[in-house]
Design a protein around this motif. Structure first.
Motif, PDB file in Angstrom:
ATOM      1  N   SER A   1      14.980   3.679   0.297  1.00 54.46           N
ATOM      2  CA  SER A   1      15.383   4.657  -0.708  1.00 54.46           C
ATOM      3  C   SER A   1      16.101   5.826  -0.050  1.00 54.46           C
ATOM      4  CB  SER A   1      14.169   5.172  -1.486  1.00 54.46           C
ATOM      5  OG  SER A   1      13.416   6.049  -0.682  1.00 54.46           O
TER       6      SER A   1
ATOM      7  N   GLN B   1      16.782   4.095  -5.340  1.00 58.07           N
ATOM      8  CA  GLN B   1      16.213   2.937  -4.647  1.00 58.07           C
ATOM      9  C   GLN B   1      17.399   2.158  -4.089  1.00 58.07           C
ATOM     10  OE1 GLN B   1      12.923   3.231  -4.825  1.00 58.07           O
ATOM     11  NE2 GLN B   1      12.815   1.692  -3.221  1.00 58.07           N
TER      12      GLN B   1
ATOM     13  N   SER C   1       7.815 -10.956  -4.076  1.00 59.06           N
ATOM     14  CA  SER C   1       7.870 -10.569  -5.491  1.00 59.06           C
ATOM     15  C   SER C   1       7.359 -11.672  -6.409  1.00 59.06           C
ATOM     16  CB  SER C   1       9.318 -10.218  -5.868  1.00 59.06           C
ATOM     17  OG  SER C   1       9.390  -9.862  -7.221  1.00 59.06           O
TER      18      SER C   1
ATOM     19  N   CYS D   1      11.199  -0.403 -10.542  1.00 62.89           N
ATOM     20  CA  CYS D   1      10.091  -0.405  -9.585  1.00 62.89           C
ATOM     21  C   CYS D   1       8.814  -0.480 -10.431  1.00 62.89           C
ATOM     22  CB  CYS D   1      10.106   0.862  -8.738  1.00 62.89           C
ATOM     23  SG  CYS D   1      11.563   0.967  -7.664  1.00 62.89           S
TER      24      CYS D   1
ATOM     25  N   GLU E   1       8.426  -1.498  -4.601  1.00 64.53           N
ATOM     26  CA  GLU E   1       9.866  -1.222  -4.606  1.00 64.53           C
ATOM     27  C   GLU E   1      10.647  -2.414  -4.052  1.00 64.53           C
ATOM     28  OE1 GLU E   1       9.260   3.582  -3.880  1.00 64.53           O
ATOM     29  OE2 GLU E   1       9.912   2.356  -2.192  1.00 64.53           O
TER      30      GLU E   1
ATOM     31  N   VAL F   1       9.277  -7.091  -1.295  1.00 63.05           N
ATOM     32  CA  VAL F   1       8.944  -5.857  -2.023  1.00 63.05           C
ATOM     33  C   VAL F   1       8.188  -4.929  -1.076  1.00 63.05           C
ATOM     34  CG1 VAL F   1       7.575  -4.885  -3.925  1.00 63.05           C
ATOM     35  CG2 VAL F   1       8.909  -6.979  -4.282  1.00 63.05           C
TER      36      VAL F   1
END
Length: 629
Positions: free
Chosen positions: A51, A99, A208, A242, A298, A307
């Motif tokens: 980020s 992000q 994820s 997110c 995230e 993630v």
């Protein structure tokens, strides 16, 4: 065997976030610049959080853009979501956070660097500096390549004697299992620099596809198009969310049961960690009254399942990390793709630097980024653009640029480092800036574009657009100051519908705007301008009118301080000859060698009585010179 491989104006060692901005700034000033990276696949890499921005940090990204840097433009092209933080609060603490697609961010930045005129990007590990008579004249790489230079900028991040620690396991490494830089660190010590050992950490990454998102809360990006750069005109609309979840009582029990296996508590980690980005072990121990802590999930990019588990930074053994992940709601069956780890590294004590980021010990040598004891990509990039700019200017025989604390968060950051030093990884916070009402997200261009243009980093075309915006703001403010709104029906209706009280008499449009319930759109409805007013001009008009009293107060404080900033202290002053100074003050003044009375007043250990004594000496001209022996 050593061989002469080339000659440049500026050499930048490292291609992380500080190195990228330093290399681009120097090259854009017209300096023939070389950037050397241990691994060209790691240019602008994000080893930690994918980020950019956040409180104070987001304002730094805008300041970099206003000066002519690249970070804002690059994240605008490569983010997966963007949000404005603190919208319910005043303008001084609002900040953008994006992000990143970490892989797109890297590739796009590398492409910009490769296509930049006057800039050469090469792979090579620098092991030594060429120093003659206290002046840096180039670098020597591991393969014996000798590159000569007028100035050198070191931006080595966390690579200096990097060591990764994971449970009982520890090994020499840079971030993400990259080769560490050991010999350069040893060489800096040989040259007489004081180094400190710092530590940072990173959380695990999970797959994820194995997350149960139904047990988490969605965190979407803003629907309003946002951008960091003042030049961005195309906006990304297909944002990825997110997700928010929390640690559980089970998480805390696992940590308590395994604290003896944590390198932080077993004494294996020697370096000082960042106070404002603690590990999960640290959070559970320090805040043991809290039943749970936030965990943000995230995505690391559009084309990966990885993630980032923000909030679960840890160096506990791998098998403990697996249990920790499974204890978090939504992650019960999550597959850990990479374990979290701690990394220790060497940093330079930043009081060894001038405010230009040139080292006091060796002329023509500059340092920027995490080597100076900071944490964060944005702090690194902010120092990078200043070090690159000043290295480029010095190579061309021009005067340096130093940003003051009232001009920029970058000025606050550098002044804090070189004046106060830091005994832990330094992070910018809005509370560190005494003039934060002046240093806002919305006005970075008004503060810094003239500086960027004056050194040649902002094009004439962009500067013309900036001047037109500035003029439009002043004209609209003047219009609202001179325009009287009468208590007629449409005016009264709009005021009441906004939650205000009806007018008894006519009122200046600017005074009506100062009412808390009114905004610029209300005023524009009641008194439309003949000219088209852009959204950012309207925003400036509203903020400048609404906060006029506070802004004036801050500017008066700046003026008072400016008198102290203008009182310069000669470089060759002999503090030992000023007899009434307290011993601690004398020691600190000799160490920091402040350039002005204002800087001297900010050194910890120098109190107001010492400043008064120093002022008397300066005003009476009793400056004892260091002998030339």
């Amino acid at each position: 065997m050593e061989y002469v491989a080339g000659s440049y104006d500026v050499i930048v060692i490292g291609a992380g976030h500080a190195g990228c901005e330093a290399g681009l700034a120097a090259a854009r000033l017209g300096a023939n610049t070389l950037m050397l990276s241990i691994n060209l696949d790691m240019v602008a890499f994000m080893p930690c959080n994918p980020s950019v921005g956040g409180p104070a940090k987001g304002i730094v990204v805008r300041e970099i853009d206003a000066l002519g840097g690249e970070m804002g433009k690059n994240i605008d092209k490569t983010h997966i979501q963007m949000r404005m933080l603190n919208t319910g609060k005043g303008p001084a603490v609002r900040a953008l956070r994006a992000q990143a697609d970490k892989f797109s961010y890297q590739h796009e930045m590398k492409k910009i660097i490769e296509n930049q005129e006057n800039l050469t990007l090469l792979q090579g590990m620098v092991e030594k500096l060429i120093v003659e008579d206290g002046i840096c004249k180039g670098v020597i790489t591991q393969t014996g390549a000798v590159y000569e230079a007028k100035t050198v900028v070191i931006t080595t991040g966390t690579f200096l004697r990097g060591k990764i620690i994971l449970g009982d396991l520890q090994y020499e490494s840079g971030p993400n299992n990259q080769q560490p830089s050991v010999k350069l660190s040893e060489h800096l010590e040989e040259l007489g620099f004081d180094l400190v050992r710092f530590k940072t950490g990173t959380p695990p990454r999970v797959n994820s596809k194995t997350i149960d998102y139904s047990k988490t809360e969605i965190q979407p990006g803003d629907e309003i198009p946002r951008a960091f750069s003042y030049e961005t005109t195309q906006y990304i609309t297909d944002q990825l969310p997110c997700w928010l979840t929390y640690t559980s009582s089970e998480t805390h029990e696992i940590i308590d049961a395994n604290l003896h296996r944590s390198p932080m508590y077993s004494g294996m980690i020697k370096g000082t960690g960042p106070r404002y980005c603690p590990s999960i072990e640290d959070k559970v121990v320090r805040f043991n009254d809290k039943p749970r802590h936030q965990i943000f999930l995230e995505p690391e990019g559009r084309n990966t399942q990885e993630v980032y588990v923000q909030g679960l930074s840890t160096s506990l053994p791998e098998e403990v990390q697996l249990k920790l992940i499974a204890s978090v709601p939504g992650l019960e069956k999550a597959q850990m793709m990479r374990a979290g780890y701690a990394i220790e590294y060497d940093a330079i004590v930043p009081t060894q630097l001038w405010p230009t980021l040139e080292t006091k010990k060796i002329e023509n040598l500059f340092t920027a980024g995490q080597i100076n004891g900071t944490s964060g990509y944005e702090e690194a990039a902010g120092q990078g653009i200043m070090a690159g700019m000043n290295a480029g200017l010095k190579a061309q025989g021009k005067e340096p640029i130093i940003l003051s604390r009232s001009e920029a968060y970058i000025g606050v950051l550098i002044d804090d480092l070189v004046t106060k030093g830091t005994n832990e990884p330094y992070r910018l916070l809005t509370s560190r800036a005494e003039y934060r009402l002046l240093l806002r997200h919305d006005n970075a261009d008004l503060r810094l574009t003239p500086i960027g243009h004056s050194v040649g980093l902002i094009s004439d075309e962009r500067y013309e657009r900036f001047l037109a915006k500035k003029q439009a703001i002043e004209e609209e403010k003047e219009r609202l100051q001179s325009l009287i709104l009468k208590p007629i029906e449409p005016v009264q209706q709009l005021i009441v519908s906004a939650g205000g009280t009806e007018l008894k008499d006519g009122i200046r449009a600017a005074d009506l705007l100062k009412r808390p319930e009114m905004n610029y759109e209300h005023i524009r409805t009641l008194a439309p301008s003949e000219k088209e007013i852009s959204q950012d001009v309207g925003e400036q008009v509203e903020i400048q009118i609404k906060y006029e009293g506070y802004i004036k107060k801050s500017l008066q404080q700046v003026e008072r301080l400016k008198k102290m900033e203008d009182k310069k202290i000669p470089e060759n002053i002999d503090y030992d000859a000023i007899q009434s100074l307290a011993n601690e003050a004398r020691q600190k003044l000799k160490e920091v060698r402040p350039l002005s009375v204002a800087q001297a007043s900010r050194i910890s250990g120098v109190n107001p009585a010492d400043i008064s004594i120093l002022l008397v000496y300066l005003e009476q001209g009793k400056i004892a010179k260091i002998s030339n022996e």
